[in-house]
Design a protein around this motif. Structure first.
Motif, mmCIF file in Angstrom:
data_model
loop_
_atom_site.group_PDB
_atom_site.id
_atom_site.type_symbol
_atom_site.label_atom_id
_atom_site.label_comp_id
_atom_site.label_asym_id
_atom_site.label_seq_id
_atom_site.Cartn_x
_atom_site.Cartn_y
_atom_site.Cartn_z
ATOM 1 N N TRP A 64 0.847 -1.192 0.000
ATOM 2 C CA TRP A 64 0.000 0.000 0.000
ATOM 3 C C TRP A 64 0.877 1.234 0.000
ATOM 4 O O TRP A 64 1.605 1.503 0.963
ATOM 5 C CB TRP A 64 -0.907 -0.029 1.229
ATOM 6 C CG TRP A 64 -1.771 1.166 1.388
ATOM 7 C CD1 TRP A 64 -1.695 2.089 2.389
ATOM 8 C CD2 TRP A 64 -2.847 1.583 0.545
ATOM 9 N NE1 TRP A 64 -2.652 3.049 2.213
ATOM 10 C CE2 TRP A 64 -3.374 2.766 1.088
ATOM 11 C CE3 TRP A 64 -3.404 1.078 -0.619
ATOM 12 C CZ2 TRP A 64 -4.440 3.439 0.508
ATOM 13 C CZ3 TRP A 64 -4.461 1.746 -1.192
ATOM 14 C CH2 TRP A 64 -4.971 2.904 -0.627
ATOM 15 N N LYS A 65 0.829 2.001 -1.091
ATOM 16 C CA LYS A 65 1.714 3.162 -1.238
ATOM 17 C C LYS A 65 0.970 4.343 -1.859
ATOM 18 O O LYS A 65 1.260 4.754 -2.976
ATOM 19 C CB LYS A 65 2.917 2.790 -2.102
ATOM 20 C CG LYS A 65 3.727 1.636 -1.552
ATOM 21 C CD LYS A 65 4.757 1.180 -2.545
ATOM 22 C CE LYS A 65 5.409 -0.099 -2.071
ATOM 23 N NZ LYS A 65 6.248 -0.687 -3.104
ATOM 24 N N PRO A 66 0.008 4.926 -1.149
ATOM 25 C CA PRO A 66 -0.705 6.062 -1.729
ATOM 26 C C PRO A 66 0.211 7.267 -1.900
ATOM 27 O O PRO A 66 1.173 7.438 -1.157
ATOM 28 C CB PRO A 66 -1.809 6.338 -0.713
ATOM 29 C CG PRO A 66 -1.290 5.813 0.572
ATOM 30 C CD PRO A 66 -0.430 4.633 0.203
ATOM 31 N N LYS A 67 -0.113 8.051 -2.908
ATOM 32 C CA LYS A 67 0.664 9.266 -3.202
ATOM 33 C C LYS A 67 -0.304 10.447 -3.249
ATOM 34 O O LYS A 67 -1.057 10.647 -2.326
ATOM 35 C CB LYS A 67 1.401 9.115 -4.528
ATOM 36 C CG LYS A 67 2.282 7.888 -4.627
ATOM 37 C CD LYS A 67 3.550 8.059 -3.854
ATOM 38 C CE LYS A 67 4.465 6.869 -4.108
ATOM 39 N NZ LYS A 67 5.224 6.466 -2.988
ATOM 40 N N SER A 68 -0.310 11.152 -4.340
ATOM 41 C CA SER A 68 -1.241 12.263 -4.542
ATOM 42 C C SER A 68 -2.519 11.735 -5.190
ATOM 43 O O SER A 68 -2.556 10.610 -5.716
ATOM 44 C CB SER A 68 -0.619 13.315 -5.450
ATOM 45 O OG SER A 68 -0.463 12.790 -6.765
ATOM 46 N N MET A 69 -3.554 12.549 -5.208
ATOM 47 C CA MET A 69 -4.801 12.134 -5.831
ATOM 48 C C MET A 69 -4.578 11.792 -7.309
ATOM 49 O O MET A 69 -5.029 10.752 -7.792
ATOM 50 C CB MET A 69 -5.872 13.208 -5.692
ATOM 51 C CG MET A 69 -7.217 12.776 -6.216
ATOM 52 S SD MET A 69 -8.466 14.035 -5.861
ATOM 53 C CE MET A 69 -9.935 13.140 -6.307
ATOM 54 N N ARG A 70 -3.876 12.645 -8.025
ATOM 55 C CA ARG A 70 -3.598 12.401 -9.439
ATOM 56 C C ARG A 70 -2.866 11.076 -9.624
ATOM 57 O O ARG A 70 -3.237 10.249 -10.443
ATOM 58 C CB ARG A 70 -2.777 13.537 -10.051
ATOM 59 C CG ARG A 70 -2.378 13.271 -11.512
ATOM 60 C CD ARG A 70 -1.548 14.387 -12.097
ATOM 61 N NE ARG A 70 -2.258 15.641 -12.100
ATOM 62 C CZ ARG A 70 -3.146 16.016 -13.029
ATOM 63 N NH1 ARG A 70 -3.444 15.199 -14.011
ATOM 64 N NH2 ARG A 70 -3.741 17.180 -12.961
ATOM 65 N N ARG A 71 -1.829 10.870 -8.857
ATOM 66 C CA ARG A 71 -1.014 9.653 -8.984
ATOM 67 C C ARG A 71 -1.844 8.414 -8.644
ATOM 68 O O ARG A 71 -1.739 7.386 -9.307
ATOM 69 C CB ARG A 71 0.197 9.777 -8.063
ATOM 70 C CG ARG A 71 1.196 8.679 -8.237
ATOM 71 C CD ARG A 71 1.972 8.848 -9.552
ATOM 72 N NE ARG A 71 2.821 7.711 -9.716
ATOM 73 C CZ ARG A 71 2.509 6.628 -10.425
ATOM 74 N NH1 ARG A 71 1.390 6.569 -11.101
ATOM 75 N NH2 ARG A 71 3.332 5.614 -10.485
ATOM 76 N N ASP A 72 -2.653 8.516 -7.614
ATOM 77 C CA ASP A 72 -3.483 7.373 -7.225
ATOM 78 C C ASP A 72 -4.568 7.083 -8.257
ATOM 79 O O ASP A 72 -4.907 5.919 -8.488
ATOM 80 C CB ASP A 72 -4.100 7.602 -5.842
ATOM 81 C CG ASP A 72 -3.055 7.581 -4.732
ATOM 82 O OD1 ASP A 72 -1.939 7.072 -4.961
ATOM 83 O OD2 ASP A 72 -3.360 8.070 -3.641
ATOM 84 N N LEU A 73 -5.085 8.110 -8.913
ATOM 85 C CA LEU A 73 -6.050 7.889 -9.993
ATOM 86 C C LEU A 73 -5.380 7.193 -11.176
ATOM 87 O O LEU A 73 -5.976 6.309 -11.807
ATOM 88 C CB LEU A 73 -6.685 9.207 -10.430
ATOM 89 C CG LEU A 73 -7.649 9.838 -9.429
ATOM 90 C CD1 LEU A 73 -8.052 11.237 -9.890
ATOM 91 C CD2 LEU A 73 -8.868 8.969 -9.232
ATOM 92 N N GLU A 74 -4.141 7.580 -11.471
ATOM 93 C CA GLU A 74 -3.401 6.906 -12.534
ATOM 94 C C GLU A 74 -3.180 5.433 -12.187
ATOM 95 O O GLU A 74 -3.354 4.549 -13.039
ATOM 96 C CB GLU A 74 -2.049 7.586 -12.760
ATOM 97 C CG GLU A 74 -2.166 8.981 -13.336
ATOM 98 C CD GLU A 74 -0.886 9.786 -13.246
ATOM 99 O OE1 GLU A 74 -0.927 10.960 -13.678
ATOM 100 O OE2 GLU A 74 0.150 9.294 -12.741
ATOM 101 N N ARG A 75 -2.800 5.187 -10.941
ATOM 102 C CA ARG A 75 -2.598 3.807 -10.497
ATOM 103 C C ARG A 75 -3.888 3.015 -10.580
ATOM 104 O O ARG A 75 -3.900 1.867 -11.020
ATOM 105 C CB ARG A 75 -2.117 3.778 -9.058
ATOM 106 C CG ARG A 75 -0.714 4.211 -8.898
ATOM 107 C CD ARG A 75 -0.463 4.361 -7.437
ATOM 108 N NE ARG A 75 0.871 3.944 -7.111
ATOM 109 C CZ ARG A 75 1.368 4.024 -5.911
ATOM 110 N NH1 ARG A 75 0.629 4.444 -4.921
ATOM 111 N NH2 ARG A 75 2.602 3.652 -5.682
ATOM 112 N N ALA A 76 -4.977 3.615 -10.116
ATOM 113 C CA ALA A 76 -6.268 2.926 -10.159
ATOM 114 C C ALA A 76 -6.649 2.596 -11.599
ATOM 115 O O ALA A 76 -7.102 1.480 -11.890
ATOM 116 C CB ALA A 76 -7.346 3.781 -9.497
ATOM 117 N N GLY A 77 -6.451 3.546 -12.496
ATOM 118 C CA GLY A 77 -6.753 3.296 -13.907
ATOM 119 C C GLY A 77 -5.917 2.172 -14.476
ATOM 120 O O GLY A 77 -6.422 1.317 -15.214
ATOM 121 N N ALA A 78 -4.646 2.142 -14.126
ATOM 122 C CA ALA A 78 -3.765 1.080 -14.609
ATOM 123 C C ALA A 78 -4.167 -0.275 -14.027
ATOM 124 O O ALA A 78 -4.098 -1.297 -14.715
ATOM 125 C CB ALA A 78 -2.316 1.407 -14.266
#
Length: 103
Positions: A64-78
């Motif tokens: 579990w490595k959350p970052k910023s909202m933008r980064r986490d949205l990119e991760r979720a999309g991937a």
């Protein structure tokens, strides 16, 4: 924007070694992980880094490595892309098995 999601998926494959072959049969886990990265932002665009993953996180908490909202949205999309690829692979396997039964 979608380019960043694609880049993140490629990073997951090359840097993390989460290849489509390794993801076979794990679509549910991948979807749960994607949802986890989305849900942490329901109250704040900047959740605290690290910490305890939300309920439903499918893997060890060290992953579990959350970052910023933008980064986490990119991760979720991937992760959603990975889940879809896993489902596609399952569909292809099932179609191949059906075809083999018919021949």
């Amino acid at each position: 924007m979608t380019r960043r999601v694609g880049q993140e998926r490629l990073r997951q494959i090359s840097a993390e070694r989460f290849t489509p072959d390794n993801d076979r049969g794990r679509a549910r886990e991948l979807a749960q992980a994607a949802a986890s990265y989305l849900i942490i932002h329901r109250r704040s665009a900047r959740p605290s880094a690290g910490g305890t993953p939300p309920k439903g996180w499918p893997w060890d908490k060290t992953c579990w490595k959350p970052k910023s909202m933008r980064r986490d949205l990119e991760r979720a999309g991937a992760l959603v892309l990975a889940a879809l690829q896993a489902l596609d692979a399952l569909d292809a396997d099932e179609a191949k098995a059906r075809q083999e039964l018919q021949t």
